[in-house]
Write a protein that holds these residues in place. Structure first.
Motif, PDB file in Angstrom:
ATOM      1  N   SER A 243     -42.934   8.421  10.388  1.00  0.00           N
ATOM      2  CA  SER A 243     -43.301   8.680  11.791  1.00  0.00           C
ATOM      3  C   SER A 243     -44.249   9.873  11.887  1.00  0.00           C
ATOM      4  O   SER A 243     -44.331  10.684  10.965  1.00  0.00           O
ATOM      5  N   ASP A 244     -44.925   9.962  13.040  1.00  0.00           N
ATOM      6  CA  ASP A 244     -45.784  11.125  13.255  1.00  0.00           C
ATOM      7  C   ASP A 244     -44.976  12.341  13.673  1.00  0.00           C
ATOM      8  O   ASP A 244     -45.325  13.469  13.354  1.00  0.00           O
ATOM      9  N   TYR A 245     -43.913  12.089  14.431  1.00  0.00           N
ATOM     10  CA  TYR A 245     -43.074  13.182  14.914  1.00  0.00           C
ATOM     11  C   TYR A 245     -41.614  12.743  14.890  1.00  0.00           C
ATOM     12  O   TYR A 245     -41.315  11.548  15.030  1.00  0.00           O
ATOM     13  N   SER A 246     -40.713  13.730  14.772  1.00  0.00           N
ATOM     14  CA  SER A 246     -39.304  13.428  15.015  1.00  0.00           C
ATOM     15  C   SER A 246     -38.691  14.624  15.725  1.00  0.00           C
ATOM     16  O   SER A 246     -39.101  15.774  15.484  1.00  0.00           O
ATOM     17  N   GLY A 247     -37.750  14.335  16.609  1.00  0.00           N
ATOM     18  CA  GLY A 247     -37.129  15.450  17.332  1.00  0.00           C
ATOM     19  C   GLY A 247     -36.092  14.962  18.318  1.00  0.00           C
ATOM     20  O   GLY A 247     -35.894  13.753  18.507  1.00  0.00           O
ATOM     21  N   SER A 248     -35.439  15.925  18.958  1.00  0.00           N
ATOM     22  CA  SER A 248     -34.338  15.633  19.885  1.00  0.00           C
ATOM     23  C   SER A 248     -34.837  14.874  21.119  1.00  0.00           C
ATOM     24  O   SER A 248     -36.052  14.766  21.350  1.00  0.00           O
ATOM     25  N   THR A 249     -33.904  14.419  21.911  1.00  0.00           N
ATOM     26  CA  THR A 249     -34.245  13.688  23.141  1.00  0.00           C
ATOM     27  C   THR A 249     -35.119  14.549  24.059  1.00  0.00           C
ATOM     28  O   THR A 249     -36.120  14.078  24.614  1.00  0.00           O
ATOM     29  N   GLU A 250     -34.733  15.814  24.186  1.00  0.00           N
ATOM     30  CA  GLU A 250     -35.498  16.740  25.036  1.00  0.00           C
ATOM     31  C   GLU A 250     -36.919  16.916  24.473  1.00  0.00           C
ATOM     32  O   GLU A 250     -37.893  16.923  25.216  1.00  0.00           O
ATOM     33  N   TYR A 251     -37.011  17.005  23.154  1.00  0.00           N
ATOM     34  CA  TYR A 251     -38.311  17.152  22.486  1.00  0.00           C
ATOM     35  C   TYR A 251     -39.182  15.922  22.784  1.00  0.00           C
ATOM     36  O   TYR A 251     -40.356  16.038  23.129  1.00  0.00           O
ATOM     37  N   ILE A 252     -38.577  14.736  22.648  1.00  0.00           N
ATOM     38  CA  ILE A 252     -39.346  13.501  22.873  1.00  0.00           C
ATOM     39  C   ILE A 252     -39.808  13.446  24.333  1.00  0.00           C
ATOM     40  O   ILE A 252     -40.959  13.120  24.632  1.00  0.00           O
ATOM     41  N   TYR A 253     -38.908  13.824  25.242  1.00  0.00           N
ATOM     42  CA  TYR A 253     -39.236  13.798  26.670  1.00  0.00           C
ATOM     43  C   TYR A 253     -40.483  14.659  26.937  1.00  0.00           C
ATOM     44  O   TYR A 253     -41.433  14.218  27.582  1.00  0.00           O
ATOM     45  N   ASN A 254     -40.474  15.872  26.410  1.00  0.00           N
ATOM     46  CA  ASN A 254     -41.604  16.796  26.664  1.00  0.00           C
ATOM     47  C   ASN A 254     -42.864  16.387  25.927  1.00  0.00           C
ATOM     48  O   ASN A 254     -43.972  16.537  26.443  1.00  0.00           O
ATOM     49  N   LEU A 255     -42.694  15.839  24.708  1.00  0.00           N
ATOM     50  CA  LEU A 255     -43.850  15.399  23.919  1.00  0.00           C
ATOM     51  C   LEU A 255     -44.633  14.315  24.684  1.00  0.00           C
ATOM     52  O   LEU A 255     -45.860  14.376  24.796  1.00  0.00           O
ATOM     53  N   ILE A 256     -43.892  13.354  25.220  1.00  0.00           N
ATOM     54  CA  ILE A 256     -44.552  12.246  25.929  1.00  0.00           C
ATOM     55  C   ILE A 256     -45.153  12.748  27.242  1.00  0.00           C
ATOM     56  O   ILE A 256     -46.309  12.447  27.579  1.00  0.00           O
ATOM     57  N   LYS A 257     -44.382  13.547  27.961  1.00  0.00           N
ATOM     58  CA  LYS A 257     -44.846  14.073  29.260  1.00  0.00           C
ATOM     59  C   LYS A 257     -46.164  14.848  29.096  1.00  0.00           C
ATOM     60  O   LYS A 257     -47.070  14.739  29.922  1.00  0.00           O
ATOM     61  N   ASN A 258     -46.262  15.620  27.999  1.00  0.00           N
ATOM     62  CA  ASN A 258     -47.453  16.464  27.806  1.00  0.00           C
ATOM     63  C   ASN A 258     -48.549  15.800  26.975  1.00  0.00           C
ATOM     64  O   ASN A 258     -49.539  16.444  26.634  1.00  0.00           O
ATOM     65  N   SER A 259     -48.378  14.518  26.645  1.00  0.00           N
ATOM     66  CA  SER A 259     -49.406  13.865  25.825  1.00  0.00           C
ATOM     67  C   SER A 259     -50.576  13.411  26.714  1.00  0.00           C
ATOM     68  O   SER A 259     -50.456  13.339  27.937  1.00  0.00           O
ATOM     69  N   LYS A 260     -51.676  13.102  26.035  1.00  0.00           N
ATOM     70  CA  LYS A 260     -52.914  12.757  26.765  1.00  0.00           C
ATOM     71  C   LYS A 260     -52.792  11.442  27.515  1.00  0.00           C
ATOM     72  O   LYS A 260     -52.239  10.468  26.962  1.00  0.00           O
ATOM     73  N   PRO A 261     -53.354  11.352  28.730  1.00  0.00           N
ATOM     74  CA  PRO A 261     -53.389  10.048  29.414  1.00  0.00           C
ATOM     75  C   PRO A 261     -54.100   9.045  28.506  1.00  0.00           C
ATOM     76  O   PRO A 261     -55.056   9.393  27.806  1.00  0.00           O
TER      77      PRO A 261
END
Ligand code: SF4
Length: 345
Positions: A243-261
Motif C-alpha cells: 500500500s501507499d499508506y497505512s494508519g488508524s481510522t482517524e489517520y485515514i479520515y484526515n488523509l482522505i479529507k485533505n487529499s487533492k480534489p
C-alpha cells in the motif's frame, strides 16, 4: 407516527444536560447523525471522559464502552445500546493463556518483559497490562510505544492483534519477532532460547481487515493508474507493504479529507466507514479495496439506542450499563495512563 430518529432526537432534547452520545467511525449514518462526537475508539473514550455529562452512550462495541468506563469520572455512567456488540479480535486473548505465557517468559526464563496491549481488548487484559507495568497502544501510536520499551532494553508481548504488532515492528526495522501460537496452541516452551527475541506476538486477528489481498491491490492499480491505496495496519503484512499508506481510522479520515480534489483512492478498512468517506468527499473517487462490514458495529441502531435512552429517562439505570470490577478499572487505567505518558513525552 414518529420514526426512531425523531424519537431519539426528542428524548435527547429532554435529557440534554445529562447524556452524551459518542459514535465510532464504523457506525451507520443514522447513528452518526444523532451523535455528539464521532471518532475512533480511544479518542471517543477520552473525549467522553472530559465531559461533565452524567451518562455516556457509547455507540460502538463493548471494549470501547469499557475503555470509556475506565476513563470516566466516578459519577459518570457508561452505556452501550447492545451489550452483545462484541469483537472477535478482543476475544482472542484470555487471562489464562496470558498468565501462562508470562509465567514462562518472565517468571521462569527471567526475561525483562512487559505487555503492550492494543486498546481493542477487554478490560481484564488491560488490567493485566497495568499490573505488569506495560502500556496500552492504539493503531496510531503502537510504533512509538514499542520503541519506548525496546529503548529501555525490555522485551514485549504484543497483543492481541498479530498484524498490528508485526507491521509496527517492520516499520521500526531490525526487530526480531516470534509468534506465540502455532496452530492455535501456545508455542512458547521453557527450554526455548528466547534471549534474542524482541517482540512476542499474540495470534488474534480482526476478521474485517484480514480479507484484503495483494491481488486486490494489483487489480486496482491495473484499472486506475495513479490510484493511491491506504489500509488499516490490522491488515496482512503483504497488503500493508504494497500500500501507499497505512494508519488508524482517524489517520485515514484526515488523509482522505485533505487529499487533492480528483484524486483516486482504494481504502482497506471497514466499508460503512468507507461509504461515509465517499459521501463526505464527493470531489474524490473512492473505492473499498474490498467490501468488508463489521457486523458487531452494526448491532447498534436507532431502535436500541432509543430504547436505551428511554430507560435512562425512566431512571432504569441498570439497563445495558457497563459495570467493571474496581481492581480491573484501577489497573486498566494505569495501562491507559502509561500510554498517554509515553506518547506525550
Ligand atoms: Fe473488532 Fe475488527 Fe469489528 Fe473493530 S472492525 S470491532 S477490531 S472485529
Amino acid at each position: 407516527m414518529q420514526n426512531y430518529k425523531e424519537k431519539v432526537l426528542e428524548i435527547k432534547k429532554q435529557l440534554k444536560d445529562k447524556i452524551l452520545i459518542a459514535a465510532h467511525h464504523y457506525q451507520n449514518q443514522d447513528i452518526i447523525d444523532i451523535a455528539d462526537y464521532v471518532g475512533d475508539s480511544y479518542l471517543l473514550a477520552k473525549k467522553a471522559s472530559q465531559q461533565e455529562k452524567e451518562n455516556i452512550i457509547l455507540c460502538g462495541v463493548k471494549f470501547m464502552a469499557e475503555t470509556a468506563k475506565i476513563l470516566a469520572k466516578e459519577n459518570q455512567n457508561v452505556y452501550i445500546p447492545d451489550i452483545n456488540a462484541g469483537c472477535p479480535l478482543a476475544k482472542g486473548v484470555s487471562i489464562k493463556d496470558l498468565q501462562l505465557v508470562f509465567d514462562i517468559l518472565k517468571n521462569k526464563q527471567n526475561l525483562d518483559i512487559v505487555p503492550v496491549t492494543y486498546v481493542n481488548s477487554y478490560v481484564d487484559i488491560k488490567a493485566f497490562t497495568g499490573k505488569y507495568n506495560g502500556s496500552c497502544c492504539t493503531s496510531s501510536n503502537a510504533e512509538k510505544i514499542i520503541r519506548y520499551f525496546l529503548n529501555q532494553k525490555k522485551k514485549i508481548v504484543f497483543l492481541p492483534d498479530f498484524y498490528l504488532g508485526k507491521n509496527s515492528a517492520n516499520k521500526i526495522g531490525n526487530i526480531k519477532t516470534k509468534a506465540i501460537f502455532k496452530k492455535n496452541e501456545i508455542n512458547i516452551n521453557l527450554n526455548d532460547n528466547n534471549s534474542d527475541i524482541d517482540i512476542f506476538l499474540w495470534n488474534s486477528f480482526c476478521p474485517i481487515h484480514q480479507v484484503y489481498t495483494p491481488e486486490d491491490i494489483y487489480n486496482f492499480r491495473d484499472k486506475y493508474p495513479g490510484i493511491k491505496i491506504v489500509v488499516h495496519p490490522e491488515s496482512k503484512v503483504e497488503v500493508v507493504n504494497l500500500s501507499d499508506y497505512s494508519g488508524s481510522t482517524e489517520y485515514i479520515y484526515n488523509l482522505i479529507k485533505n487529499s487533492k480534489p480528483g484524486s483516486i483512492w482504494a481504502i482497506g478498512t471497514e466499508s460503512t466507514f468507507v461509504n461515509r468517506l465517499k459521501k463526505e468527499n464527493p470531489d474524490k473517487k473512492i473505492f473499498s479495496l474490498k467490501e468488508s462490514f463489521c457486523k458487531n458495529m452494526q448491532r447498534i441502531n436507532l431502535e436500541n439506542t432509543y430504547n436505551l435512552l428511554e430507560s435512562i429517562n425512566n431512571n432504569k439505570k441498570n439497563v445495558n450499563q457497563i459495570i467493571i470490577d474496581e481492581e480491573d478499572r484501577y489497573y486498566g487505567r494505569i495501562a491507559l495512563e502509561n500510554m498517554i505518558k509515553i506518547v506525550e513525552n
